[in-house]
Design a protein around this motif. Sequence first.
Motif, PDB file in Angstrom:
ATOM      1  N   VAL A 187     -58.020  65.175  46.281  1.00  0.00           N
ATOM      2  CA  VAL A 187     -59.361  66.263  46.513  1.00  0.00           C
ATOM      3  C   VAL A 187     -58.818  67.146  47.445  1.00  0.00           C
ATOM      4  O   VAL A 187     -59.298  68.401  47.498  1.00  0.00           O
ATOM      5  N   LEU A 188     -58.127  66.729  48.502  1.00  0.00           N
ATOM      6  CA  LEU A 188     -57.738  67.651  49.756  1.00  0.00           C
ATOM      7  C   LEU A 188     -56.556  68.827  48.895  1.00  0.00           C
ATOM      8  O   LEU A 188     -56.785  70.042  49.225  1.00  0.00           O
ATOM      9  N   SER A 189     -55.846  68.478  48.087  1.00  0.00           N
ATOM     10  CA  SER A 189     -54.954  69.075  47.383  1.00  0.00           C
ATOM     11  C   SER A 189     -55.734  70.100  46.425  1.00  0.00           C
ATOM     12  O   SER A 189     -55.394  71.204  46.294  1.00  0.00           O
ATOM     13  N   ALA A 190     -56.873  69.835  45.891  1.00  0.00           N
ATOM     14  CA  ALA A 190     -57.660  70.722  44.997  1.00  0.00           C
ATOM     15  C   ALA A 190     -58.603  71.551  45.816  1.00  0.00           C
ATOM     16  O   ALA A 190     -59.257  72.533  45.184  1.00  0.00           O
ATOM     17  N   GLY A 191     -58.269  71.647  47.248  1.00  0.00           N
ATOM     18  CA  GLY A 191     -59.015  72.703  48.109  1.00  0.00           C
ATOM     19  C   GLY A 191     -60.142  72.281  49.041  1.00  0.00           C
ATOM     20  O   GLY A 191     -60.586  73.187  49.502  1.00  0.00           O
TER      21      GLY A 191
END
Length: 202
Positions: A187-191
């Motif tokens: 989720v963090l990688s998705a922004g």
Amino acid sequence: MTLQNRVLPTGEIIATPERGMMTGNRGILHRDDGTLGVSRWQHPHWVCCQLQFRGRYHGPMPNRGWTALFFLDEAVALAAGHRPCLFCRHTDAMRFKAAWADANGPATAPEIDRILHPARVTRQRQQVRFSAAASGLPDGAFILRAGQAALIWQGQAYVYSPAGYGAAQPIPQGDVTVLTPKPILDVLSAGYRPMLHPSVPA
């Protein structure tokens, strides 16, 4: 009495006089005298909430059927496996769900919790950890750096303490132990960008 209610990025719940920016819920965990019991959760719906909502603060010992847990900031809550509350943090919860959909596919909050639970903790109450290349970790992730929990943010590592973060340190080379659950890391990688303690530069 200092209550045992502060959650660390490593998953432990400790007693400390420092105050956190956020609170959360896993069910009723405390005894009648306010001390923490054996259980570390009563349900899989681990949420991260505002300290105050609509001008009200429930206090450190709510009397409506749950134990208030506290976090330095949202990055710590995410590392411990909590997600934004749909009630008091609706906008953030919608951002989280959108990033979750981009990373892991669309899901309702109960479906997210079912996926998250085995990714954050074992039946023996141990935090689930894994190894990954430090260079590929997104902002907001927590790792172990020289045995200490550290936040990855804008190309630096910030060592955690209950009172705040230390000075910026170089991110370790190679693989590191990651504390943030894998689905939340995605989720963090998705922004998704968590709310951070002011000891971290904006």
